[in-house]
Design an enzyme around this catalytic site. Structure first.
Site, mmCIF file in Angstrom:
data_model
loop_
_atom_site.group_PDB
_atom_site.id
_atom_site.type_symbol
_atom_site.label_atom_id
_atom_site.label_comp_id
_atom_site.label_asym_id
_atom_site.label_seq_id
_atom_site.Cartn_x
_atom_site.Cartn_y
_atom_site.Cartn_z
ATOM 1 C CB THR A 39 -1.931 -5.117 0.108
ATOM 2 O OG1 THR A 39 -2.471 -4.329 -0.716
ATOM 3 C CG2 THR A 39 -0.531 -5.021 0.661
ATOM 4 C CG HIS A 92 -1.774 -0.397 8.565
ATOM 5 N ND1 HIS A 92 -2.251 0.749 7.633
ATOM 6 C CD2 HIS A 92 -2.338 -1.369 7.997
ATOM 7 C CE1 HIS A 92 -2.897 0.292 6.610
ATOM 8 N NE2 HIS A 92 -3.198 -1.022 6.929
ATOM 9 C CD GLU A 94 -1.714 3.743 8.462
ATOM 10 O OE1 GLU A 94 -1.188 2.911 7.817
ATOM 11 O OE2 GLU A 94 -2.594 3.667 9.358
ATOM 12 N N GLY A 109 -2.963 -7.368 9.789
ATOM 13 C CA GLY A 109 -3.022 -8.461 8.866
ATOM 14 C C GLY A 109 -1.746 -8.853 8.569
ATOM 15 N NE ARG A 130 -6.758 0.511 3.149
ATOM 16 C CZ ARG A 130 -6.167 -0.528 3.592
ATOM 17 N NH1 ARG A 130 -6.183 -0.965 4.650
ATOM 18 N NH2 ARG A 130 -5.951 -1.300 2.519
ATOM 19 C CB THR A 163 -0.777 -0.009 1.241
ATOM 20 O OG1 THR A 163 0.021 -0.132 2.606
ATOM 21 C CG2 THR A 163 -1.982 -1.085 1.451
ATOM 22 C CG ASP A 191 -21.430 -5.258 3.979
ATOM 23 O OD1 ASP A 191 -21.724 -4.747 2.797
ATOM 24 O OD2 ASP A 191 -20.267 -6.110 3.982
#
Length: 379
Positions: free
Chosen positions: A66, A254, A237, A257, A208, A45, A146
């Site tokens: 990613t 971050h 960030e 993951g 995010r 990213t 959602d």
């Protein structure tokens, strides 16, 4: 043929060397000059893939290792004949492990009983669906939110956030970042939403940074509108807000993951995508020799522990989240370095669990969470 690749992508070194030229660089240093003569880009990213970096280049394929792809200007790429892929779901189990460790710390640090607690899982894709399943296994009451899925699937099983926000104990965000449209997620968690939450509620964001309005969250924590926040992702960030960090309960750079298993999956998906596009014959490539965890065997005497407490001890063993929290608090300017030099973290399947004085309920729960080898030694 030439490939440019982010030098922090694991298991990539040596894969393409006998097929083509490959150049490894830090993601932030990959720019238009670097990409001018490249045919493909394998990235994370930190590399912005847009007109500024790609115009005039030979690049025909971008593979992002990613789950996110907001660093790619997809419309510009489509208009300029550049194909792109990301790695959806590659780190879903890793984020599940991150949330599991947060839940475990609620039991250990705050004395919570998870069973019966209510959680809103906002965004129910590859990651959110696993978090939802995790929460259900732990006995929590799950509200799945959602709107795009609810509309597409014409399903009544989803909830509207505004209808349940005042009732939940935890809200956890797992949405992509979208800035326009009816279901835009930019600053989805804002002062209005926070004002409707319980004063005992926990906000968790591992999606995010811009999904949460950092200033609004800071104000809510200062005024005790909510009890605590867990942030893995941040606005602006790596230049994160220290005042906000100081008010949060758990903070990380971050890396939700960032399990090695998740990284290996992302690399695998990227290599296979490049191979298919350029017909390189590596469509079934698999990563080899993934390192074992340092403390692979988890031994626990459960005699004086509830099932939740025993489970929490096992979960924190696989991922001691407070270590990441401490590193960031001690060196906020080391945000990027902590990501780039992240220690080995393996997912549940890599561990063996040996329980003394445990019970079948705990064994079955661990297996349902993804632990492959669980042994019960009752005395």
């Amino acid at each position: 043929m030439k490939i440019v690749a982010d030098d922090k992508i694991p298991f990539l070194n040596g894969v393409f060397e006998d097929k083509c030229e490959i150049e490894y660089l830090p993601g932030g240093e990959i720019d238009d000059l670097v990409l001018k003569n490249a045919d493909a880009l394998i990235t994370r990213t930190r590399t912005k893939c847009n007109a500024s970096s790609l115009e005039g280049s030979k690049v025909k394929m971008i593979a992002s290792a990613t789950i996110g792809f907001d660093h790619i200007d997809t419309e510009w790429c489509a208009n300029n004949g550049i194909k792109w892929t990301n790695a959806p779901g590659c780190n879903a189990e890793s984020v599940k492990q991150y949330l599991a460790s947060v839940f475990a710390q609620l039991v250990i640090d705050k004395g919570w009983e998870l069973k019966g607690k209510k959680i809103a899982v906002v965004g129910v894709g590859n990651v959110g669906s696993r978090v939802s399943s995790l929460a259900k296994l732990l006995g929590m009451e799950v509200y799945e939110v959602d709107p795009p899925r609810a509309e597409t699937e014409k399903s009544t099983s989803f909830f509207k956030l505004e209808e349940i926000i005042s009732d939940v104990d935890i809200i956890s965000f797992h949405t992509p970042l979208t800035r326009v449209g009816e279901d835009a997620t930019y600053h989805l968690c804002n002062s209005n939403l926070l004002s409707k939450m319980k004063s005992t509620a926990i906000v968790i964001n591992s999606s995010r940074g811009e999904v949460v309005d950092g200033n609004a969250l800071k104000s809510a924590l200062v005024s005790e509108e909510i009890e605590a926040a867990v942030l893995d992702v941040w606005e602006h960030e790596p230049n994160i807000d220290k005042e906000l960090m100081d008010k949060c309960w758990i903070v990380t750079p971050h890396i939700a993951g960032y399990s090695l298993d998740g990284k290996a999956n992302g690399t695998m998906m990227s290599i296979r995508a490049i191979s298919r596009h350029f017909n390189l014959g590596m469509d079934d490539w698999l990563p080899q020799n993934i390192p074992e965890p340092k403390r692979k065997i988890i031994e626990l005497d459960c005699e004086y522990l509830s099932v939740e407490r025993a489970l929490s001890s096992v979960l924190v063993h696989t991922y001691p989240i407070k270590e990441d929290d401490l590193r960031l608090r001690m060196n906020i300017k080391g945000f990027e370095k902590q990501r780039g030099a992240y220690p080995i973290r393996r997912e549940f399947k890599a561990f063996d669990v040996v329980l003394t004085n445990g019970n079948k309920e705990l064994v079955e729960l661990l297996k349902s969470l993804g632990f492959k080898n669980v042994k019960l030694l009752n005395q």
